[in-house]
Design a protein around this motif. Structure first.
Motif, PDB file in Angstrom:
ATOM      1  N   GLN A   1       4.448  10.663  -4.512  1.00 59.61           N
ATOM      2  CA  GLN A   1       3.665   9.439  -4.690  1.00 59.61           C
ATOM      3  C   GLN A   1       4.279   8.565  -5.785  1.00 59.61           C
ATOM      4  O   GLN A   1       4.385   7.338  -5.635  1.00 59.61           O
ATOM      5  CB  GLN A   1       2.224   9.773  -5.045  1.00 59.61           C
ATOM      6  N   ASN A   2       4.694   9.196  -6.893  1.00 61.24           N
ATOM      7  CA  ASN A   2       5.345   8.438  -7.952  1.00 61.24           C
ATOM      8  C   ASN A   2       6.615   7.760  -7.434  1.00 61.24           C
ATOM      9  O   ASN A   2       6.900   6.605  -7.778  1.00 61.24           O
ATOM     10  CB  ASN A   2       5.698   9.366  -9.119  1.00 61.24           C
ATOM     11  N   ALA A   3       7.384   8.503  -6.616  1.00 62.85           N
ATOM     12  CA  ALA A   3       8.603   7.938  -6.040  1.00 62.85           C
ATOM     13  C   ALA A   3       8.289   6.748  -5.144  1.00 62.85           C
ATOM     14  O   ALA A   3       9.001   5.734  -5.164  1.00 62.85           O
ATOM     15  CB  ALA A   3       9.354   9.016  -5.260  1.00 62.85           C
TER      16      ALA A   3
ATOM     17  N   PHE B   1       9.508  13.033   3.263  1.00 65.85           N
ATOM     18  CA  PHE B   1      10.293  11.836   3.596  1.00 65.85           C
ATOM     19  C   PHE B   1       9.530  10.573   3.193  1.00 65.85           C
ATOM     20  O   PHE B   1       8.367  10.396   3.557  1.00 65.85           O
ATOM     21  CB  PHE B   1      10.612  11.777   5.090  1.00 65.85           C
ATOM     22  N   LEU B   2      10.182   9.723   2.432  1.00 66.93           N
ATOM     23  CA  LEU B   2       9.628   8.421   2.069  1.00 66.93           C
ATOM     24  C   LEU B   2       9.997   7.413   3.146  1.00 66.93           C
ATOM     25  O   LEU B   2      11.165   7.338   3.559  1.00 66.93           O
ATOM     26  CB  LEU B   2      10.188   7.979   0.708  1.00 66.93           C
TER      27      LEU B   2
ATOM     28  N   ARG C   1       0.838  -1.196   0.000  1.00 69.31           N
ATOM     29  CA  ARG C   1       0.000   0.000   0.000  1.00 69.31           C
ATOM     30  C   ARG C   1       0.874   1.248   0.000  1.00 69.31           C
ATOM     31  O   ARG C   1       1.879   1.301   0.720  1.00 69.31           O
ATOM     32  CB  ARG C   1      -0.941  -0.007   1.201  1.00 69.31           C
ATOM     33  N   VAL C   2       0.459   2.262  -0.782  1.00 69.78           N
ATOM     34  CA  VAL C   2       1.227   3.498  -0.963  1.00 69.78           C
ATOM     35  C   VAL C   2       0.335   4.679  -0.623  1.00 69.78           C
ATOM     36  O   VAL C   2      -0.846   4.703  -0.985  1.00 69.78           O
ATOM     37  CB  VAL C   2       1.742   3.605  -2.412  1.00 69.78           C
ATOM     38  N   SER C   3       0.911   5.693   0.066  1.00 68.50           N
ATOM     39  CA  SER C   3       0.133   6.885   0.400  1.00 68.50           C
ATOM     40  C   SER C   3       1.040   8.107   0.464  1.00 68.50           C
ATOM     41  O   SER C   3       2.218   8.009   0.818  1.00 68.50           O
ATOM     42  CB  SER C   3      -0.570   6.713   1.748  1.00 68.50           C
TER      43      SER C   3
ATOM     44  N   VAL D   1       4.499   1.737   1.939  1.00 65.64           N
ATOM     45  CA  VAL D   1       5.452   2.778   1.565  1.00 65.64           C
ATOM     46  C   VAL D   1       4.667   4.081   1.494  1.00 65.64           C
ATOM     47  O   VAL D   1       3.666   4.164   0.785  1.00 65.64           O
ATOM     48  CB  VAL D   1       6.124   2.487   0.207  1.00 65.64           C
ATOM     49  N   PHE D   2       5.096   5.086   2.258  1.00 67.28           N
ATOM     50  CA  PHE D   2       4.366   6.349   2.248  1.00 67.28           C
ATOM     51  C   PHE D   2       5.349   7.511   2.367  1.00 67.28           C
ATOM     52  O   PHE D   2       6.515   7.337   2.747  1.00 67.28           O
ATOM     53  CB  PHE D   2       3.332   6.397   3.380  1.00 67.28           C
ATOM     54  N   ALA D   3       4.877   8.688   1.985  1.00 65.79           N
ATOM     55  CA  ALA D   3       5.689   9.899   2.069  1.00 65.79           C
ATOM     56  C   ALA D   3       4.929  10.948   2.869  1.00 65.79           C
ATOM     57  O   ALA D   3       3.761  11.218   2.588  1.00 65.79           O
ATOM     58  CB  ALA D   3       6.023  10.435   0.686  1.00 65.79           C
TER      59      ALA D   3
END
Length: 466
Positions: free
Chosen positions: A301-303, A273-274, A253-255, A267-269
Protein backbone atom coordinates in the motif's frame (compact mmCIF):
# COMPACT_ATOMS: atom_id res chain seq x y z
CA UNK A 1 15.78 27.77 7.49
CA UNK A 2 12.40 29.16 6.35
CA UNK A 3 11.94 32.64 7.90
CA UNK A 4 8.33 33.19 8.97
CA UNK A 5 6.49 35.85 6.99
CA UNK A 6 4.22 38.53 8.37
CA UNK A 7 5.57 38.60 11.92
CA UNK A 8 8.11 41.44 11.81
CA UNK A 9 7.79 43.59 14.94
CA UNK A 10 5.26 41.23 16.56
CA UNK A 11 5.60 39.52 19.92
CA UNK A 12 5.02 35.78 19.40
CA UNK A 13 4.84 33.16 22.14
CA UNK A 14 6.17 29.62 21.60
CA UNK A 15 4.97 26.77 23.85
CA UNK A 16 7.12 23.64 23.88
CA UNK A 17 10.83 23.82 23.13
CA UNK A 18 11.63 20.46 21.60
CA UNK A 19 12.81 20.02 18.01
CA UNK A 20 9.85 21.70 16.31
CA UNK A 21 9.40 24.37 18.98
CA UNK A 22 13.00 25.55 18.85
CA UNK A 23 12.95 25.51 15.05
CA UNK A 24 9.79 27.63 15.11
CA UNK A 25 11.39 30.07 17.54
CA UNK A 26 14.43 30.45 15.29
CA UNK A 27 12.33 30.91 12.16
CA UNK A 28 10.13 33.48 13.89
CA UNK A 29 13.20 35.41 15.01
CA UNK A 30 14.60 35.29 11.47
CA UNK A 31 11.28 36.73 10.32
CA UNK A 32 11.70 39.71 12.65
CA UNK A 33 9.47 38.60 15.53
CA UNK A 34 10.20 39.04 19.23
CA UNK A 35 9.92 35.52 20.64
CA UNK A 36 8.75 34.68 24.15
CA UNK A 37 9.28 30.99 24.86
CA UNK A 38 8.10 28.56 27.52
CA UNK A 39 8.47 24.87 28.37
CA UNK A 40 7.68 23.12 31.65
CA UNK A 41 11.06 21.39 31.41
CA UNK A 42 13.82 23.58 32.92
CA UNK A 43 16.45 21.94 30.70
CA UNK A 44 14.50 22.85 27.57
CA UNK A 45 14.16 26.44 28.79
CA UNK A 46 17.89 26.57 29.47
CA UNK A 47 18.62 25.42 25.91
CA UNK A 48 16.38 28.16 24.50
CA UNK A 49 17.93 30.78 26.76
CA UNK A 50 21.34 29.62 25.58
CA UNK A 51 20.27 30.57 22.06
CA UNK A 52 19.25 34.03 23.24
CA UNK A 53 15.50 33.51 23.53
CA UNK A 54 13.57 35.16 26.35
CA UNK A 55 11.53 32.76 28.46
CA UNK A 56 8.46 33.63 30.51
CA UNK A 57 5.86 31.62 32.38
CA UNK A 58 2.85 31.78 30.04
CA UNK A 59 0.50 30.54 32.77
CA UNK A 60 0.77 33.73 34.84
CA UNK A 61 -1.92 36.41 34.73
CA UNK A 62 -1.47 38.88 31.89
CA UNK A 63 1.03 36.67 30.08
CA UNK A 64 -0.75 37.23 26.76
CA UNK A 65 -0.89 41.00 26.94
CA UNK A 66 0.73 42.29 23.74
CA UNK A 67 1.14 38.74 22.34
CA UNK A 68 0.10 38.46 18.67
CA UNK A 69 0.03 34.64 18.40
CA UNK A 70 0.85 31.42 20.25
CA UNK A 71 2.78 28.67 18.44
CA UNK A 72 2.24 25.24 20.02
CA UNK A 73 4.38 22.12 19.64
CA UNK A 74 2.58 18.96 18.40
CA UNK A 75 2.67 16.95 21.62
CA UNK A 76 0.76 19.57 23.62
CA UNK A 77 -3.04 19.06 23.72
CA UNK A 78 -5.06 22.08 22.68
CA UNK A 79 -8.58 20.66 23.07
CA UNK A 80 -8.87 16.99 24.10
CA UNK A 81 -8.65 15.25 26.50
CA UNK A 82 -8.20 18.67 28.12
CA UNK A 83 -6.55 21.80 26.72
CA UNK A 84 -3.19 22.81 28.07
CA UNK A 85 -3.68 25.77 30.46
CA UNK A 86 -1.42 27.98 28.34
CA UNK A 87 -3.44 27.23 25.21
CA UNK A 88 -6.68 27.97 27.03
CA UNK A 89 -5.27 31.23 28.36
CA UNK A 90 -4.37 32.25 24.82
CA UNK A 91 -7.82 31.36 23.50
CA UNK A 92 -9.55 33.29 26.28
CA UNK A 93 -7.34 36.28 25.52
CA UNK A 94 -8.35 36.09 21.86
CA UNK A 95 -4.81 35.21 20.77
CA UNK A 96 -4.61 33.03 17.61
CA UNK A 97 -3.07 29.57 18.13
CA UNK A 98 -1.03 27.91 15.38
CA UNK A 99 1.85 25.46 14.94
CA UNK A 100 5.01 25.17 12.87
CA UNK A 101 3.14 23.50 10.00
CA UNK A 102 0.83 26.49 9.65
CA UNK A 103 3.82 28.84 9.75
CA UNK A 104 5.56 26.80 7.05
CA UNK A 105 2.67 26.85 4.59
CA UNK A 106 2.24 30.60 4.88
CA UNK A 107 5.98 31.30 4.58
CA UNK A 108 7.42 28.78 2.10
CA UNK A 109 6.79 30.60 -1.19
CA UNK A 110 9.08 33.57 -1.91
CA UNK A 111 9.56 36.24 -4.56
CA UNK A 112 12.54 34.25 -5.92
CA UNK A 113 10.13 31.66 -7.26
CA UNK A 114 9.22 34.02 -10.13
CA UNK A 115 12.64 33.29 -11.68
CA UNK A 116 12.35 29.49 -11.41
CA UNK A 117 11.81 27.33 -14.49
CA UNK A 118 9.84 24.82 -12.38
CA UNK A 119 7.89 25.88 -9.31
CA UNK A 120 8.61 24.00 -6.06
CA UNK A 121 5.89 21.65 -4.84
CA UNK A 122 4.84 20.28 -1.47
CA UNK A 123 3.68 16.69 -0.98
CA UNK A 124 2.03 16.07 2.41
CA UNK A 125 1.37 12.54 3.69
CA UNK A 126 -1.01 11.63 6.51
CA UNK A 127 -2.92 8.55 7.70
CA UNK A 128 -2.72 6.09 10.59
CA UNK A 129 -0.06 3.67 9.36
CA UNK A 130 2.60 3.87 6.68
CA UNK A 131 3.10 7.65 6.76
CA UNK A 132 6.82 7.45 7.45
CA UNK A 133 7.55 4.72 4.92
CA UNK A 134 5.43 6.40 2.24
CA UNK A 135 7.11 9.76 2.83
CA UNK A 136 10.62 8.30 2.86
CA UNK A 137 9.82 6.24 -0.24
CA UNK A 138 8.59 9.29 -2.16
CA UNK A 139 11.78 11.12 -1.20
CA UNK A 140 13.88 8.11 -2.24
CA UNK A 141 12.15 7.86 -5.64
CA UNK A 142 12.68 11.57 -6.31
CA UNK A 143 16.33 11.37 -5.27
CA UNK A 144 16.83 8.30 -7.46
CA UNK A 145 15.37 10.30 -10.37
CA UNK A 146 17.77 13.18 -9.53
CA UNK A 147 14.94 15.52 -8.64
CA UNK A 148 15.79 17.98 -5.84
CA UNK A 149 13.81 16.95 -2.77
CA UNK A 150 13.72 17.51 0.99
CA UNK A 151 12.06 15.34 3.67
CA UNK A 152 10.63 16.87 6.84
CA UNK A 153 7.76 17.06 9.32
CA UNK A 154 7.16 14.04 11.52
CA UNK A 155 10.22 12.46 9.93
CA UNK A 156 13.62 13.94 9.20
CA UNK A 157 13.95 17.68 9.84
CA UNK A 158 11.53 20.15 11.35
CA UNK A 159 9.60 21.93 8.58
CA UNK A 160 11.04 25.33 9.39
CA UNK A 161 14.56 23.89 9.40
CA UNK A 162 14.27 23.16 5.67
CA UNK A 163 16.45 24.97 3.18
CA UNK A 164 14.69 27.63 1.08
CA UNK A 165 13.29 26.00 -2.02
CA UNK A 166 15.45 25.53 -5.09
CA UNK A 167 14.22 25.50 -8.69
CA UNK A 168 11.96 22.44 -9.07
CA UNK A 169 12.35 21.41 -5.42
CA UNK A 170 9.84 18.93 -3.96
CA UNK A 171 9.18 19.07 -0.22
CA UNK A 172 7.86 15.79 1.22
CA UNK A 173 6.15 16.19 4.58
CA UNK A 174 4.95 13.46 6.90
CA UNK A 175 2.15 14.97 8.99
CA UNK A 176 0.56 13.41 12.05
CA UNK A 177 -2.96 14.18 13.24
CA UNK A 178 -1.38 16.31 15.98
CA UNK A 179 0.14 18.50 13.26
CA UNK A 180 -2.82 18.74 10.87
CA UNK A 181 -5.34 19.34 13.64
CA UNK A 182 -4.01 22.75 14.67
CA UNK A 183 -2.32 24.22 11.58
CA UNK A 184 -4.07 27.39 10.38
CA UNK A 185 -2.71 26.93 6.84
CA UNK A 186 -2.62 23.60 4.98
CA UNK A 187 -2.04 24.02 1.24
CA UNK A 188 0.00 21.15 -0.20
CA UNK A 189 0.15 20.59 -3.94
CA UNK A 190 -0.33 16.84 -3.44
CA UNK A 191 -1.98 15.35 -0.34
CA UNK A 192 -1.84 11.66 0.58
CA UNK A 193 -4.16 9.71 2.89
CA UNK A 194 -2.79 6.20 3.47
CA UNK A 195 -5.41 4.56 5.71
CA UNK A 196 -7.28 4.95 8.98
CA UNK A 197 -7.37 2.81 12.10
CA UNK A 198 -8.10 3.71 15.74
CA UNK A 199 -5.21 5.62 17.31
CA UNK A 200 -4.74 8.68 19.53
CA UNK A 201 -8.43 8.48 20.38
CA UNK A 202 -8.07 10.31 23.69
CA UNK A 203 -6.35 13.23 21.94
CA UNK A 204 -9.16 13.56 19.40
CA UNK A 205 -12.16 12.49 21.52
CA UNK A 206 -12.82 9.38 19.44
CA UNK A 207 -12.42 8.03 15.92
CA UNK A 208 -14.55 10.77 14.35
CA UNK A 209 -12.34 13.50 15.77
CA UNK A 210 -9.23 11.61 14.69
CA UNK A 211 -10.50 11.33 11.10
CA UNK A 212 -11.54 14.99 11.15
CA UNK A 213 -7.96 15.96 12.04
CA UNK A 214 -6.64 13.96 9.07
CA UNK A 215 -9.32 15.32 6.73
CA UNK A 216 -8.20 18.92 7.39
CA UNK A 217 -5.19 18.32 5.12
CA UNK A 218 -7.63 18.00 2.22
CA UNK A 219 -10.31 20.47 3.30
CA UNK A 220 -8.52 23.58 4.52
CA UNK A 221 -6.93 24.65 1.25
CA UNK A 222 -7.57 21.85 -1.17
CA UNK A 223 -4.60 20.13 -2.84
CA UNK A 224 -4.22 20.12 -6.62
CA UNK A 225 -4.15 16.33 -6.48
CA UNK A 226 -5.18 13.83 -3.80
CA UNK A 227 -3.88 10.26 -3.39
CA UNK A 228 -6.32 8.41 -1.14
CA UNK A 229 -6.36 4.89 0.23
CA UNK A 230 -9.94 3.70 -0.09
CA UNK A 231 -9.85 0.37 1.75
CA UNK A 232 -11.59 1.87 4.80
CA UNK A 233 -14.95 3.68 4.70
CA UNK A 234 -13.31 6.96 5.73
CA UNK A 235 -10.94 6.87 2.76
CA UNK A 236 -13.75 6.04 0.33
CA UNK A 237 -15.78 8.90 1.81
CA UNK A 238 -12.88 11.32 1.50
CA UNK A 239 -12.23 10.36 -2.12
CA UNK A 240 -15.92 10.84 -2.86
CA UNK A 241 -15.84 14.31 -1.32
CA UNK A 242 -12.76 15.37 -3.26
CA UNK A 243 -13.81 14.14 -6.71
CA UNK A 244 -16.22 16.01 -8.98
CA UNK A 245 -17.18 12.78 -10.72
CA UNK A 246 -15.99 9.29 -11.74
CA UNK A 247 -13.57 10.64 -14.36
CA UNK A 248 -11.97 13.29 -12.13
CA UNK A 249 -8.29 12.32 -12.19
CA UNK A 250 -7.36 14.88 -9.57
CA UNK A 251 -8.16 12.04 -7.16
CA UNK A 252 -6.06 8.87 -7.38
CA UNK A 253 -7.65 6.00 -5.48
CA UNK A 254 -5.33 3.39 -3.91
CA UNK A 255 -6.15 -0.12 -2.66
CA UNK A 256 -4.51 -3.35 -1.54
CA UNK A 257 -7.86 -5.00 -0.84
CA UNK A 258 -9.49 -5.03 -4.27
CA UNK A 259 -8.97 -4.40 -7.95
CA UNK A 260 -10.19 -0.87 -8.61
CA UNK A 261 -12.28 -0.29 -11.70
CA UNK A 262 -13.89 2.70 -13.36
CA UNK A 263 -12.94 5.57 -15.65
CA UNK A 264 -10.80 7.44 -13.13
CA UNK A 265 -7.17 7.07 -12.01
CA UNK A 266 -6.42 4.08 -9.78
CA UNK A 267 -3.35 2.37 -8.36
CA UNK A 268 -3.76 -0.94 -6.57
CA UNK A 269 -1.76 -4.00 -5.56
CA UNK A 270 -2.99 -7.59 -5.69
CA UNK A 271 -0.96 -10.76 -5.13
CA UNK A 272 2.22 -8.72 -5.06
CA UNK A 273 1.67 -6.81 -8.31
CA UNK A 274 1.13 -3.06 -8.46
CA UNK A 275 -1.15 -1.91 -11.28
CA UNK A 276 -1.94 1.56 -12.56
CA UNK A 277 -5.23 2.07 -14.41
CA UNK A 278 -6.41 5.23 -16.17
CA UNK A 279 -9.69 5.63 -18.03
CA UNK A 280 -10.40 1.93 -17.55
CA UNK A 281 -7.15 0.73 -19.09
CA UNK A 282 -3.97 -0.59 -17.50
CA UNK A 283 -0.98 1.64 -18.20
CA UNK A 284 1.69 0.08 -15.97
CA UNK A 285 2.46 -2.90 -13.72
CA UNK A 286 5.27 -3.59 -11.24
CA UNK A 287 6.13 -6.86 -9.47
CA UNK A 288 6.60 -5.92 -5.81
CA UNK A 289 7.32 -9.42 -4.54
CA UNK A 290 11.09 -9.10 -4.90
CA UNK A 291 11.34 -5.58 -3.47
CA UNK A 292 13.22 -6.44 -0.29
CA UNK A 293 12.65 -3.11 1.44
CA UNK A 294 8.85 -3.36 1.17
CA UNK A 295 7.62 -6.72 2.51
CA UNK A 296 3.94 -7.44 3.01
CA UNK A 297 0.62 -5.99 1.87
CA UNK A 298 0.91 -2.95 4.14
CA UNK A 299 4.15 -1.97 2.44
CA UNK A 300 2.58 -2.63 -0.92
CA UNK A 301 0.00 0.00 0.00
CA UNK A 302 2.85 2.38 0.82
CA UNK A 303 4.41 1.57 -2.56
CA UNK A 304 1.11 2.30 -4.32
CA UNK A 305 0.77 5.69 -2.62
CA UNK A 306 4.38 6.65 -3.37
CA UNK A 307 4.04 5.44 -6.95
CA UNK A 308 0.90 7.54 -7.43
CA UNK A 309 2.64 10.65 -6.11
CA UNK A 310 5.66 10.07 -8.34
CA UNK A 311 3.38 9.71 -11.35
CA UNK A 312 1.66 13.01 -10.56
CA UNK A 313 5.13 14.58 -10.48
CA UNK A 314 5.86 13.32 -13.99
CA UNK A 315 8.08 10.29 -13.36
CA UNK A 316 7.91 7.29 -15.69
CA UNK A 317 6.88 3.86 -14.32
CA UNK A 318 10.25 2.28 -15.20
CA UNK A 319 12.08 5.00 -13.22
CA UNK A 320 9.82 4.44 -10.22
CA UNK A 321 10.25 0.66 -10.44
CA UNK A 322 14.05 0.94 -10.38
CA UNK A 323 13.86 3.23 -7.35
CA UNK A 324 11.59 0.79 -5.48
CA UNK A 325 14.18 -1.96 -5.83
CA UNK A 326 16.91 0.24 -4.34
CA UNK A 327 14.81 1.39 -1.38
CA UNK A 328 16.57 0.23 1.82
CA UNK A 329 13.57 0.53 4.16
CA UNK A 330 13.30 2.57 7.35
CA UNK A 331 14.63 1.61 10.77
CA UNK A 332 11.99 0.05 13.04
CA UNK A 333 9.55 -0.54 10.15
CA UNK A 334 9.69 -4.21 9.04
CA UNK A 335 13.48 -3.86 9.21
CA UNK A 336 15.52 -7.03 8.86
CA UNK A 337 18.24 -6.70 11.50
CA UNK A 338 19.80 -10.17 11.21
CA UNK A 339 19.59 -13.52 9.47
CA UNK A 340 21.27 -16.44 11.19
CA UNK A 341 20.77 -20.19 11.22
CA UNK A 342 17.93 -19.90 8.75
CA UNK A 343 16.04 -17.52 11.08
CA UNK A 344 15.16 -13.94 10.11
CA UNK A 345 14.97 -11.25 12.81
CA UNK A 346 12.65 -8.32 12.00
CA UNK A 347 12.38 -5.05 13.92
CA UNK A 348 8.89 -3.56 13.51
CA UNK A 349 8.97 -1.51 16.72
CA UNK A 350 6.98 1.25 14.97
CA UNK A 351 3.98 -1.11 15.11
CA UNK A 352 2.68 0.78 18.14
CA UNK A 353 -1.01 0.01 17.56
CA UNK A 354 -3.00 -3.13 16.85
CA UNK A 355 -3.65 -2.41 13.18
CA UNK A 356 0.01 -1.85 12.31
CA UNK A 357 1.00 -5.01 14.20
CA UNK A 358 -1.64 -6.97 12.28
CA UNK A 359 0.01 -5.89 9.04
CA UNK A 360 3.34 -7.22 10.28
CA UNK A 361 1.79 -10.54 11.32
CA UNK A 362 0.34 -10.91 7.82
CA UNK A 363 3.65 -10.11 6.12
CA UNK A 364 5.63 -13.07 7.50
CA UNK A 365 5.15 -16.78 8.23
CA UNK A 366 6.31 -19.08 11.04
CA UNK A 367 6.49 -16.15 13.45
CA UNK A 368 8.09 -16.03 16.88
CA UNK A 369 6.30 -12.87 17.96
CA UNK A 370 7.65 -10.40 20.53
CA UNK A 371 4.80 -8.13 21.60
CA UNK A 372 3.44 -6.08 24.49
CA UNK A 373 3.96 -2.72 26.13
CA UNK A 374 1.64 0.10 27.07
CA UNK A 375 -1.67 -1.10 25.64
CA UNK A 376 -3.88 1.37 23.77
CA UNK A 377 -7.67 1.54 23.64
CA UNK A 378 -9.69 -0.90 21.57
CA UNK A 379 -8.58 -4.34 22.74
CA UNK A 380 -6.52 -7.01 20.97
CA UNK A 381 -9.20 -8.98 19.11
CA UNK A 382 -7.81 -8.09 15.67
CA UNK A 383 -4.44 -9.53 16.67
CA UNK A 384 -6.02 -12.87 17.44
CA UNK A 385 -7.73 -12.92 14.06
CA UNK A 386 -4.35 -12.37 12.37
CA UNK A 387 -2.25 -14.72 14.51
CA UNK A 388 -2.53 -17.80 12.29
CA UNK A 389 1.13 -17.44 11.31
CA UNK A 390 2.29 -17.15 14.93
CA UNK A 391 4.05 -20.17 16.44
CA UNK A 392 4.38 -18.46 19.81
CA UNK A 393 4.19 -14.99 21.39
CA UNK A 394 6.82 -13.73 23.83
CA UNK A 395 5.21 -10.93 25.80
CA UNK A 396 7.11 -7.97 27.25
CA UNK A 397 6.06 -4.91 29.23
CA UNK A 398 5.12 -4.06 32.77
CA UNK A 399 1.66 -5.53 32.21
CA UNK A 400 2.84 -8.53 30.21
CA UNK A 401 0.60 -11.01 32.05
CA UNK A 402 -2.54 -8.99 31.34
CA UNK A 403 -1.53 -8.53 27.69
CA UNK A 404 -0.84 -12.27 27.30
CA UNK A 405 -4.23 -13.23 28.74
CA UNK A 406 -5.94 -11.49 25.81
CA UNK A 407 -4.07 -13.51 23.16
CA UNK A 408 -5.34 -16.83 21.84
CA UNK A 409 -2.00 -18.11 20.53
CA UNK A 410 0.59 -19.83 22.73
CA UNK A 411 2.29 -17.24 24.93
CA UNK A 412 5.24 -16.92 27.27
CA UNK A 413 5.52 -14.03 29.71
CA UNK A 414 9.04 -12.62 29.38
CA UNK A 415 8.53 -9.04 30.65
CA UNK A 416 11.84 -7.67 29.34
CA UNK A 417 13.38 -7.58 25.86
CA UNK A 418 16.50 -9.57 26.71
CA UNK A 419 14.47 -12.53 27.95
CA UNK A 420 12.05 -12.40 25.02
CA UNK A 421 14.78 -12.35 22.38
CA UNK A 422 16.74 -15.10 24.11
CA UNK A 423 13.68 -17.36 24.40
CA UNK A 424 12.53 -16.73 20.81
CA UNK A 425 16.06 -17.41 19.54
CA UNK A 426 16.33 -20.63 21.53
CA UNK A 427 13.05 -21.99 20.18
CA UNK A 428 13.25 -20.71 16.59
CA UNK A 429 13.67 -23.22 13.77
CA UNK A 430 15.11 -22.64 10.28
CA UNK A 431 12.48 -20.80 8.25
CA UNK A 432 11.08 -18.95 11.29
CA UNK A 433 10.87 -15.18 11.68
CA UNK A 434 11.48 -13.57 15.06
CA UNK A 435 9.29 -10.48 14.77
CA UNK A 436 9.14 -7.51 17.14
CA UNK A 437 5.67 -6.06 16.46
CA UNK A 438 4.57 -4.77 19.89
CA UNK A 439 0.99 -3.60 19.12
CA UNK A 440 1.51 -1.19 22.01
CA UNK A 441 3.27 2.00 22.98
CA UNK A 442 6.78 1.81 24.42
CA UNK A 443 6.54 4.28 27.28
CA UNK A 444 6.20 1.71 30.06
CA UNK A 445 9.82 0.60 29.43
CA UNK A 446 11.40 2.89 26.80
CA UNK A 447 11.46 6.59 25.94
CA UNK A 448 10.13 5.89 22.42
CA UNK A 449 9.68 3.16 19.84
CA UNK A 450 13.17 3.87 18.44
CA UNK A 451 14.80 2.99 21.76
CA UNK A 452 12.71 -0.18 21.94
CA UNK A 453 13.77 -1.17 18.43
CA UNK A 454 17.41 -0.48 19.23
CA UNK A 455 17.13 -2.68 22.31
CA UNK A 456 15.70 -5.49 20.18
CA UNK A 457 18.49 -5.17 17.62
CA UNK A 458 21.13 -5.15 20.36
CA UNK A 459 19.73 -8.32 21.94
CA UNK A 460 19.52 -10.00 18.54
CA UNK A 461 23.16 -9.13 17.92
CA UNK A 462 24.08 -10.83 21.21
CA UNK A 463 22.23 -14.09 20.55
CA UNK A 464 23.38 -14.37 16.93
CA UNK A 465 27.01 -13.40 17.54
CA UNK A 466 28.22 -16.98 17.78
Amino acid sequence: MIPVKGVAGQRIAVLGLGRSGLAAARALRDGGAEVVAWDDNPAARATAEGEGFATADLTRAGAFDQIAALIVSPGIPHLYPAPNPVVMAALRAGVPVDNDIGLFFRSFATEEWHSFDMLPQVVAVTGSNGKSTTSALIHHILSHAQRPAQLAGNIGRGVLDLDPAADGDVIVLELSSYQTDLARALTPDVAVFTNLSPDHLDRHAGLGGYFAAKRRLFAEGGPDRAVIGVDEPEGAYLAGQMAEGPTDDRVIRVSVAAKLTGPGWQVFARKGFLSEYRKGRQVASIDLREVAGLPGAHNHQNACCAYAVARTLGLAPRVIEAALHSYPGLPHRSQIVAQAGGVTYVNDSKATNVDSAVQGLRAFSNIRWICGGLQKEGGLEALNAASGNVAKAYVIGREAAQFALQLTCETEICTDMATAVARAHAEAQPGDTVLLAPAAASFDQYDNFEKRGEAFAAEVAKVTAG
